[in-house]
Design an enzyme around this catalytic site. Sequence first.
Site: not given
Length: 259
Positions: A101, A165, A201
């Site tokens: 991430d 995300k 996300k």
Amino acid sequence: MMTTSMQDVAKRTLGLIDLTNLNDDCTPADIETLVSRSQNEHGHVAAICIYSRFIKQAAELLKDSPVRIATVVNFPGGGEDTAPVLEETRQAVADGADEIDLVMPYRAFAEGRHDVAAEQIRAVRAAIPAPAQLKVILETGELKDARLIHLASEIAIAEGADFIKTSTGKVAENATLKSAEIMLNVLRETAKENHRQIGFKPAGGIRTVEDAREYLALADELMGQNWVSAATFRFGASGLLDAVLAGIEGRTEESKETY
């Protein structure tokens, strides 16, 4: 007691959670607890999301588990110096991370230096061998402007993100339905030209089954009823699991977001 429909939402949500501990004071004992909570009688979460220093420990604990290991890089500041981010990424994958991430350089991006973000995403993507995946954190609460969020989503996808995300969970405004709608619309708009599956996300501030229901309903509306799965949709959360388990079991319980 929760209604049957909310119980169904809770059951659906369980396998979409990236169960997270990104607390500054996280310890190896906390990782043991996190791993133990990642699987239960009702099923398992999609992944745990932890600091890179705990990857080897988690990999050993999860070696016979379907739960994936995610870690964060360039976190939480989203700096512009790519060299240490690449070093961190390569080490994380070597240690056993399945998912990276990356916090993109969102401040540079907000200032109009879009190439800085694009080049870092591209470089990190190149440093992640398949089947490991890249999630790009846009920090939408700091970008604020809908046009910037839209453009950041497009650039992240173009440079190889497997997921886009919303947030780190470390700023004042994290995931919102507004930012989710923008990002999902980009996924919908670019689906035909991507030639690969890209996920979404939302992270930070998602604490209840009702919160989860709203995001899932939005994804179903924009992407279709059969789109959401652990391969395309994750909730980044530290405390949502408590509420989900309570929902599955028909109890009422507030979750506690700790990051």
